[in-house]
Scaffold this motif. Structure first.
Motif, mmCIF file in Angstrom:
data_model
loop_
_atom_site.group_PDB
_atom_site.id
_atom_site.type_symbol
_atom_site.label_atom_id
_atom_site.label_comp_id
_atom_site.label_asym_id
_atom_site.label_seq_id
_atom_site.Cartn_x
_atom_site.Cartn_y
_atom_site.Cartn_z
ATOM 1 N N GLN A 82 -9.064 -0.127 -0.783
ATOM 2 C CA GLN A 82 -8.582 -1.344 -0.591
ATOM 3 C C GLN A 82 -7.220 -1.414 -1.646
ATOM 4 O O GLN A 82 -6.417 -2.332 -0.975
ATOM 5 C CB GLN A 82 -9.596 -2.387 -1.017
ATOM 6 N N ARG A 83 -7.263 -1.112 -2.741
ATOM 7 C CA ARG A 83 -6.030 -1.225 -3.659
ATOM 8 C C ARG A 83 -4.800 -0.587 -3.083
ATOM 9 O O ARG A 83 -3.822 -1.084 -3.180
ATOM 10 C CB ARG A 83 -6.713 -0.881 -4.916
ATOM 11 N N VAL A 84 -5.279 0.549 -2.506
ATOM 12 C CA VAL A 84 -4.079 1.404 -1.783
ATOM 13 C C VAL A 84 -3.533 0.684 -0.647
ATOM 14 O O VAL A 84 -2.264 0.575 -0.429
ATOM 15 C CB VAL A 84 -4.469 2.885 -1.259
ATOM 16 N N ILE A 85 -4.475 -0.002 0.136
ATOM 17 C CA ILE A 85 -3.900 -0.649 1.309
ATOM 18 C C ILE A 85 -3.237 -1.903 1.036
ATOM 19 O O ILE A 85 -2.137 -2.057 1.493
ATOM 20 C CB ILE A 85 -5.079 -1.087 2.145
ATOM 21 N N ARG A 86 -3.597 -2.451 -0.056
ATOM 22 C CA ARG A 86 -2.947 -3.660 -0.547
ATOM 23 C C ARG A 86 -1.455 -3.164 -1.286
ATOM 24 O O ARG A 86 -0.489 -4.205 -1.210
ATOM 25 C CB ARG A 86 -3.506 -4.439 -1.690
ATOM 26 N N GLU A 113 0.332 -1.064 -0.079
ATOM 27 C CA GLU A 113 1.401 -0.317 0.873
ATOM 28 C C GLU A 113 2.865 -1.034 0.626
ATOM 29 O O GLU A 113 3.813 -0.140 0.926
ATOM 30 C CB GLU A 113 0.956 -0.386 2.218
ATOM 31 N N PRO A 114 3.031 -2.211 0.985
ATOM 32 C CA PRO A 114 4.308 -2.764 0.885
ATOM 33 C C PRO A 114 5.195 -2.349 -0.313
ATOM 34 O O PRO A 114 6.481 -1.893 -0.272
ATOM 35 C CB PRO A 114 4.247 -4.230 0.933
ATOM 36 N N GLU A 115 4.742 -2.290 -1.524
ATOM 37 C CA GLU A 115 5.394 -1.850 -2.477
ATOM 38 C C GLU A 115 5.435 -0.349 -2.728
ATOM 39 O O GLU A 115 6.665 0.164 -2.904
ATOM 40 C CB GLU A 115 4.571 -2.181 -3.867
ATOM 41 N N VAL A 116 4.605 0.440 -2.084
ATOM 42 C CA VAL A 116 4.975 1.744 -2.066
ATOM 43 C C VAL A 116 5.864 2.175 -1.153
ATOM 44 O O VAL A 116 6.781 3.111 -1.360
ATOM 45 C CB VAL A 116 3.467 2.692 -1.814
ATOM 46 N N THR A 117 6.021 1.366 0.026
ATOM 47 C CA THR A 117 7.082 1.558 1.057
ATOM 48 C C THR A 117 8.400 1.527 0.380
ATOM 49 O O THR A 117 9.530 2.011 0.824
ATOM 50 C CB THR A 117 6.747 0.939 2.318
ATOM 51 N N ARG A 118 8.530 0.268 -0.475
ATOM 52 C CA ARG A 118 9.679 -0.136 -0.805
ATOM 53 C C ARG A 118 10.283 0.763 -1.661
ATOM 54 O O ARG A 118 11.434 1.197 -1.771
ATOM 55 C CB ARG A 118 9.500 -1.531 -1.668
ATOM 56 N N TYR A 119 9.358 1.433 -2.795
ATOM 57 C CA TYR A 119 9.918 2.372 -3.472
ATOM 58 C C TYR A 119 10.396 3.733 -2.646
ATOM 59 O O TYR A 119 11.212 4.295 -3.146
ATOM 60 C CB TYR A 119 8.739 2.879 -4.348
ATOM 61 N N ILE A 158 3.073 4.015 4.483
ATOM 62 C CA ILE A 158 2.378 4.185 5.669
ATOM 63 C C ILE A 158 1.356 5.256 5.668
ATOM 64 O O ILE A 158 0.264 5.078 6.165
ATOM 65 C CB ILE A 158 3.284 4.010 6.799
ATOM 66 N N GLY A 159 1.875 6.327 5.378
ATOM 67 C CA GLY A 159 0.826 7.414 5.518
ATOM 68 C C GLY A 159 -0.349 7.182 4.591
ATOM 69 O O GLY A 159 -1.641 7.561 4.874
ATOM 70 N N LEU A 160 -0.106 6.709 3.159
ATOM 71 C CA LEU A 160 -1.420 6.401 2.417
ATOM 72 C C LEU A 160 -2.167 5.405 2.890
ATOM 73 O O LEU A 160 -3.369 5.441 2.943
ATOM 74 C CB LEU A 160 -0.871 6.017 0.858
ATOM 75 N N LYS A 161 -1.665 4.099 3.577
ATOM 76 C CA LYS A 161 -2.303 3.149 3.927
ATOM 77 C C LYS A 161 -3.389 3.728 5.348
ATOM 78 O O LYS A 161 -4.443 3.399 5.436
ATOM 79 C CB LYS A 161 -1.494 2.090 4.721
ATOM 80 N N ARG A 162 -2.518 4.451 6.106
ATOM 81 C CA ARG A 162 -3.199 5.087 7.244
ATOM 82 C C ARG A 162 -4.415 5.741 6.891
ATOM 83 O O ARG A 162 -5.702 5.875 7.577
ATOM 84 C CB ARG A 162 -2.513 5.820 8.168
ATOM 85 N N GLY A 163 -4.232 6.769 5.661
ATOM 86 C CA GLY A 163 -5.488 7.600 5.326
ATOM 87 C C GLY A 163 -6.558 6.785 4.632
ATOM 88 O O GLY A 163 -7.805 6.940 4.995
ATOM 89 N N LEU A 182 -1.286 6.965 -5.769
ATOM 90 C CA LEU A 182 -2.340 7.364 -6.420
ATOM 91 C C LEU A 182 -3.142 6.814 -7.574
ATOM 92 O O LEU A 182 -4.124 6.589 -7.576
ATOM 93 C CB LEU A 182 -2.126 8.934 -6.956
ATOM 94 N N SER A 183 -2.189 6.369 -8.454
ATOM 95 C CA SER A 183 -2.739 5.453 -9.423
ATOM 96 C C SER A 183 -3.385 4.233 -9.152
ATOM 97 O O SER A 183 -4.134 3.784 -9.862
ATOM 98 C CB SER A 183 -1.521 5.577 -10.539
ATOM 99 N N GLU A 184 -2.636 3.682 -8.073
ATOM 100 C CA GLU A 184 -3.510 2.456 -7.568
ATOM 101 C C GLU A 184 -4.806 2.744 -7.083
ATOM 102 O O GLU A 184 -5.703 2.043 -7.166
ATOM 103 C CB GLU A 184 -2.655 1.912 -6.411
ATOM 104 N N PHE A 185 -5.093 3.833 -6.367
ATOM 105 C CA PHE A 185 -6.570 4.294 -6.110
ATOM 106 C C PHE A 185 -7.236 4.567 -7.169
ATOM 107 O O PHE A 185 -8.230 4.027 -7.154
ATOM 108 C CB PHE A 185 -6.438 5.454 -5.142
ATOM 109 N N LEU A 186 -6.852 5.364 -8.117
ATOM 110 C CA LEU A 186 -7.931 5.679 -9.322
ATOM 111 C C LEU A 186 -7.925 4.359 -10.253
ATOM 112 O O LEU A 186 -8.988 4.290 -10.751
ATOM 113 C CB LEU A 186 -7.019 6.760 -10.310
ATOM 114 N N THR A 187 -6.977 3.561 -10.259
ATOM 115 C CA THR A 187 -7.098 2.194 -10.940
ATOM 116 C C THR A 187 -8.504 1.468 -10.390
ATOM 117 O O THR A 187 -9.484 1.071 -10.852
ATOM 118 C CB THR A 187 -5.989 1.393 -11.098
ATOM 119 N N GLY A 188 -8.291 1.524 -8.889
ATOM 120 C CA GLY A 188 -9.519 0.387 -8.034
ATOM 121 C C GLY A 188 -10.617 1.234 -8.347
ATOM 122 O O GLY A 188 -11.881 0.799 -8.321
#
Length: 591
Positions: free
Chosen positions: A397-401, A403-409, A420-425, A580-586
């Motif tokens: 859920q942290r990865v999904i949330r 997504e906009p910031e990852v996409t911006r980067y 988009i790829g991380l969110k889809r997965g 990835l760090s967002e996922f690991l943190t969550g």
């Protein structure tokens, strides 16, 4: 509208394009003064062969010069872009550039300038004592009988089918009367219709005054920007429905050029007008095939897809349907056999032989071999399924949330698809966890293997491959700790598996910490987890590794090619490491 070109002089462009055919097909020659591409006099030639001369304005490549070669046409005469060649050019081609002892068929497309100039050359050829016939191909139904009047149907992409059949017949020894008769018969049973999202632009000319509005498509637009029958929304399924109706509706007295019985067979040709990607053209082919079968019970006996008669950079496609009828010419000379016959013309892109069509049926069921991977052996590495779902869901859920910031980067330093790829997965794995019928249990190895399958099917690109390799190795690292009795999946067990997975990943990617990739988050997490057995401390190390990427210069991945480095150095982290760090943190927060 795309108005950028590599050539600004259209006349120079035409001559170089014609000359290139002699480079890609050494059996051809070019009379550059008269823009005639013809088969070399010393090229091998079947006995008793009728000569076929075609041509027209340039800008429709590979038509028409691309159809010159053994098994197709003998010469093509080119005009300037979208303009007919002169009668004198055509006369020279028909009288002086091809053998005339067994007759000549002159066959352009049905446009006023072409009919007049090719027709005048026909009369000059006849006056010179050469047996000569003339026929203008007209297959378009974009403009009906009422509007086209005495001019008749325009010639568009389906004409390639006519040229291919008569070329094969001439190569097989057909007489001039037979070749001429087949051209008429084929044209009578042929309908074509094109649609385009935009008008085309001629190199060297200024920007046109009009264009097709965004979200609309012009149905029946001609290959020289002539208007079509109507405009519609650029939504493919209803567009195809409308086009097939215009092609096949026998009740439309203005456009019904062929009749159809249940037993009739058809050839389907999909023609790229020049600007449609191969990927999209393939998707269009699939949609047309499905609707033909569903709405008309037509399963084409041949499906031919490619660029045959373009309109420069035309952002559109044409659909042609040829009804197969008896040619009356005997064995080996049916329409299908003539279409399947080999040729050496670079513009004819249909390499599938008759035997392949005969031995295989489109959509025939195929028995798929079962996966060679053995059924997953159960393991004794155990973890409560509720805990697995809770911990993983928190990270997902942290990865999904994020997504906009990852996409911006990634839009700044990459190609914009990482988020988009991380969110889809993440969404796909979450769906697996939420599915009561997924059969997830307390077997940690089996659960990780199920997640691997999701990653491999849903996530693509470099990051998808990296995650798939890592999670596969993670499952192997867990299984390596399996024992005869129950092994609780403790933090120590996971730490050893993660370390094993990182080491395995290093075999397949040169990425190391400092290269500005997701490894900058992954390795600190793995090392710290092994050292402390504390997921929160390990996740913090991943965050620190991600933060450090802001000051790094990329040495791997697409970021290497992105300019303006000075603008984002110190400001933007590596998108993959951040995700990835967002996922690991969550995940750590939920432990």
């Amino acid at each position: 509208m795309q108005t950028k070109h590599f050539f600004s002089d259209p006349n120079h462009l035409v001559l170089t394009a014609l000359h290139s055919l002699t480079l890609t097909n050494p059996s051809l020659a070019l009379d550059s003064q008269h823009k005639i591409v013809f088969r070399r006099p010393d090229a091998s030639r079947k006995p008793n062969k009728v000569s076929i001369v075609t041509g027209g304005g340039s800008g429709h490549e590979p038509a028409f010069a691309g159809f010159v070669g053994a098994g197709l046409c003998d010469a093509s005469v080119g005009g300037t872009i979208f303009a007919s060649p002169s009668a004198e050019q055509i006369r020279i081609a028909a009288i002086d550039r091809v053998p005339t002892d067994h007759g000549v068929l002159i066959i352009p497309m049905n446009y006023t300038g072409d009919v007049l100039n090719f027709g005048m050359a026909t009369e000059k050829s006849r006056a010179a004592g050469i047996r000569t016939e003339f026929f203008a191909i007209g297959d378009d139904v974009g403009v009906g009988r009422q509007k086209s009047g005495k001019v008749g149907r325009r010639g568009i992409g389906g004409g390639a089918l006519v040229l291919k059949m008569i070329g094969a017949l001439a190569d097989a020894g057909g007489s001039l009367d037979e070749v001429y008769g087949l051209a008429q018969l084929a044209n009578k049973n042929l309908v074509s219709l094109g649609s385009s999202l935009e008008r085309v632009h001629v190199p060297g000319r200024g920007e046109p005054e009009d264009s097709i509005p965004m979200g609309e498509v012009e149905v029946g637009m001609g290959i020289h920007n002539e208007p079509g029958s109507h405009r519609a929304k650029a939504d493919l399924p209803p567009l195809v429905t409308a086009m097939l109706r215009q092609l096949l509706d026998e009740s439309d007295a203005d456009r019904a050029y062929i009749t159809r019985k249940p037993e009739d067979q058809f050839v389907l040709l999909l023609n790229n007008l020049g600007g449609v990607s191969v990927l999209e053209l393939a998707g269009i082919t699939d949609e047309i095939y499905r609707q033909l079968e569903r709405d008309y019970q037509i399963k084409p006996v041949r499906i031919i897809q490619g660029t045959f008669l373009s309109s420069l950079n035309g952002l559109g496609f044409g659909v042609s349907l040829l009804k197969i009828v008896d040619t009356g010419l005997g064995a080996g000379k049916s329409m299908l056999e003539l279409l399947d016959a080999p040729s050496e013309a670079v513009g004819w892109s249909s390499p599938i032989p008759t035997s392949t069509w005969a031995n295989h049926t489109i959509d025939a069921p195929v028995k798929l071999q079962e996966s060679r991977l053995a059924a997953e052996n159960p393991s004794n590495v155990k973890l409560d399924p509720a805990v697995i779902k809770k911990v993983l869901s928190a990270g997902l859920q942290r990865v999904i949330r994020a997504e906009p910031e990852v996409t911006r980067y990634d839009t700044i330093v990459g190609d914009g698809d990482c988020g988009i790829g991380l969110k889809r997965g993440a969404e796909a794995i979450q769906a697996l966890l939420d599915n009561p019928s997924a059969g997830l249990n307390d077997d940690a190895v089996a659960t990780v293997n199920r997640i691997v399958t999701v990653i491999e099917n849903v996530m693509d690109g470099t990051s998808g491959a990296i995650y798939a390799i890592f999670v596969n190795a993670l499952a192997h690292g867990l299984r390596a700790q399996d024992q005869a009795s129950t092994v609780p999946a403790t933090t120590e067990v996971w730490a050893k598996a993660v370390k094993h997975a990182v080491e395995s990943l290093a075999k397949y990617t040169p990425a190391k910490p400092g290269d500005r990739t997701l490894v900058d988050a992954l390795v600190p997490f793995a090392d710290t987890l092994v050292e402390t057995l504390d997921p929160r401390v390990a996740a913090a190390a991943a965050q620190q590794g991600t933060e450090a990427t802001k000051a790094m210069k990329a040495s791997l991945g697409r970021s290497v090619y992105v300019g303006g480095v000075e603008e984002w150095i110190g400001k933007v982290p590596d998108p993959g490491a951040f995700g990835l760090s967002e996922f690991l943190t969550g995940l750590a927060e939920a432990v």
